[in-house]
Design a protein around this motif. Structure first.
Motif, mmCIF file in Angstrom:
data_model
loop_
_atom_site.group_PDB
_atom_site.id
_atom_site.type_symbol
_atom_site.label_atom_id
_atom_site.label_comp_id
_atom_site.label_asym_id
_atom_site.label_seq_id
_atom_site.Cartn_x
_atom_site.Cartn_y
_atom_site.Cartn_z
ATOM 1 N N THR A 12 22.258 -14.029 15.011
ATOM 2 C CA THR A 12 20.869 -14.145 15.454
ATOM 3 C C THR A 12 19.921 -13.631 14.372
ATOM 4 N N GLY A 13 18.988 -14.475 13.991
ATOM 5 C CA GLY A 13 17.935 -14.060 13.063
ATOM 6 C C GLY A 13 16.968 -13.142 13.778
ATOM 7 N N ALA A 14 16.490 -12.134 13.072
ATOM 8 C CA ALA A 14 15.554 -11.179 13.660
ATOM 9 C C ALA A 14 14.176 -11.811 13.830
ATOM 10 N N ALA A 15 13.361 -11.209 14.660
ATOM 11 C CA ALA A 15 11.937 -11.543 14.773
ATOM 12 C C ALA A 15 11.206 -10.429 14.037
ATOM 13 N N THR A 16 11.138 -10.567 12.718
ATOM 14 C CA THR A 16 10.655 -9.505 11.847
ATOM 15 C C THR A 16 9.182 -9.683 11.532
ATOM 16 N N THR A 17 8.438 -8.582 11.590
ATOM 17 C CA THR A 17 7.046 -8.568 11.153
ATOM 18 C C THR A 17 6.913 -7.497 10.090
ATOM 19 N N GLN A 18 6.402 -7.906 8.925
ATOM 20 C CA GLN A 18 6.225 -6.990 7.806
ATOM 21 C C GLN A 18 4.839 -7.166 7.214
ATOM 22 N N SER A 48 12.375 -16.409 4.185
ATOM 23 C CA SER A 48 11.895 -15.625 3.061
ATOM 24 C C SER A 48 10.454 -16.043 2.797
ATOM 25 N N ALA A 49 9.591 -15.064 2.515
ATOM 26 C CA ALA A 49 8.180 -15.390 2.275
ATOM 27 C C ALA A 49 7.532 -14.301 1.427
ATOM 28 N N ILE A 50 6.466 -14.681 0.756
ATOM 29 C CA ILE A 50 5.640 -13.729 0.001
ATOM 30 C C ILE A 50 4.268 -13.635 0.649
ATOM 31 N N GLN A 51 3.682 -14.778 0.985
ATOM 32 C CA GLN A 51 2.313 -14.851 1.493
ATOM 33 C C GLN A 51 2.243 -14.588 2.998
ATOM 34 N N VAL A 52 1.063 -14.259 3.475
ATOM 35 C CA VAL A 52 0.817 -14.047 4.902
ATOM 36 C C VAL A 52 1.115 -15.331 5.671
ATOM 37 N N GLY A 53 1.823 -15.201 6.781
ATOM 38 C CA GLY A 53 2.162 -16.331 7.638
ATOM 39 C C GLY A 53 3.508 -16.105 8.298
ATOM 40 N N THR A 82 2.136 -10.036 7.687
ATOM 41 C CA THR A 82 0.760 -9.764 8.133
ATOM 42 C C THR A 82 -0.080 -9.260 6.962
ATOM 43 N N GLN A 83 -1.378 -9.303 7.127
ATOM 44 C CA GLN A 83 -2.298 -8.895 6.071
ATOM 45 C C GLN A 83 -2.188 -7.402 5.763
ATOM 46 N N ASN A 147 -4.395 -12.683 1.845
ATOM 47 C CA ASN A 147 -3.294 -11.805 2.245
ATOM 48 C C ASN A 147 -3.770 -10.423 2.667
ATOM 49 N N TYR A 148 -5.081 -10.222 2.746
ATOM 50 C CA TYR A 148 -5.635 -8.897 3.037
ATOM 51 C C TYR A 148 -6.593 -8.929 4.215
ATOM 52 N N ASN A 149 -6.591 -7.828 4.942
ATOM 53 C CA ASN A 149 -7.617 -7.541 5.939
ATOM 54 C C ASN A 149 -8.620 -6.641 5.209
ATOM 55 N N ILE A 150 -9.776 -7.208 4.871
ATOM 56 C CA ILE A 150 -10.724 -6.514 3.990
ATOM 57 C C ILE A 150 -11.733 -5.708 4.809
ATOM 58 N N THR A 151 -11.882 -4.452 4.411
ATOM 59 C CA THR A 151 -12.908 -3.569 4.958
ATOM 60 C C THR A 151 -13.932 -3.322 3.859
ATOM 61 N N TYR A 152 -15.196 -3.484 4.202
ATOM 62 C CA TYR A 152 -16.282 -3.259 3.246
ATOM 63 C C TYR A 152 -16.969 -1.942 3.575
#
Length: 166
Positions: A12-18, A48-53, A82-83, A147-152
Motif C-alpha cells: 500500500t502506497g502511503a497518503a503522504t503530505t510534505q 515522486s515530486a518536487i513542485q507543489v501538488g 504543500t507550500q 511553491n510558497y505561501n507568501i506573507t508580506y
C-alpha cells in the motif's frame, strides 16, 4: 500431491503530505501479509515530486525476498507537496536624505529554497520629498514562487531633510 497456494501480500502506497523543499520527495509504502523472513526491498511507481501538488502512485514490480510465493495486490497512495512559508519584509528605512529624485524602499526575503528567487514585489514605498511613506506589499514575482505561501510584512521609507548651509 501437495499444492501450496500463494499467500496474499498487499503493498500500500502511503497518503503522504510534505512541505515543499525544492528537492525531489518520494512517497513510501507499507506491506501486509509477509511471512517469515520474506521482504519487500523496493516497489516501482512510488510517487515522486518536487513542485507543489499531488501525484498518485502507480505501484508495480515489487522486488525482495520470497515474493514468488505471493499474489501481490497493489494499493496506490499519493504524495502531496504543500507550500513552504516565505516572508517578504519591507525595510524600515529611516536614513534616506532628500535628493530631489525618486527613492524606493527595499525588501528582504526569508524562506527561499535553492534557486527560487524573488525578483520584484509590488507596493514598495516610494518618495521624493521629506516624509514617511508605508509599503503596501503584494504580488511578488520571481522563480518558483507558486511553491510558497507568501506573507508580506510592510515597512516604510522615511526621507529626511538634506543639510543646507547658507
Amino acid at each position: 500431491s501437495l499444492t501450496v497456494a500463494p499467500a496474499t501480500l498487499t503493498i500500500t502506497g502511503a497518503a503522504t503530505t510534505q512541505v515543499y523543499t525544492a528537492v525531489a520527495q518520494n512517497n513510501t509504502f507499507s506491506t501486509a501479509g509477509l511471512l517469515g523472513s520474506d521482504s519487500v526491498s523496493a516497489v516501482s511507481g512510488s510517487a515522486s515530486a518536487i513542485q507543489v501538488g499531488t501525484v498518485a502512485d502507480q505501484l508495480s514490480a515489487a522486488t525482495g525476498t520470497g515474493l514468488s510465493n505471493y499474489n501481490i495486490n497493489y494499493v496506490n497512495g499519493s504524495l502531496t507537496i504543500t507550500q513552504a512559508p516565505l516572508t517578504i519584509t519591507g525595510a524600515t528605512t529611516t536614513n534616506r536624505v532628500y535628493t530631489s529624485t525618486l527613492q524606493t524602499n527595499t525588501y528582504t526575503t526569508h524562506g527561499l529554497l535553492r534557486s527560487d528567487a524573488v525578483t520584484g514585489v509590488n507596493g514598495l514605498a516610494t518618495g521624493t520629498n521629506v516624509g514617511t511613506t508605508n509599503d503596501q506589499l503584494s504580488n511578488a514575482i520571481g522563480a518558483g514562487l507558486s511553491n510558497y505561501n507568501i506573507t508580506y510584512v510592510n515597512g516604510s521609507l522615511t526621507i529626511t531633510r538634506a543639510p543646507l548651509t547658507i
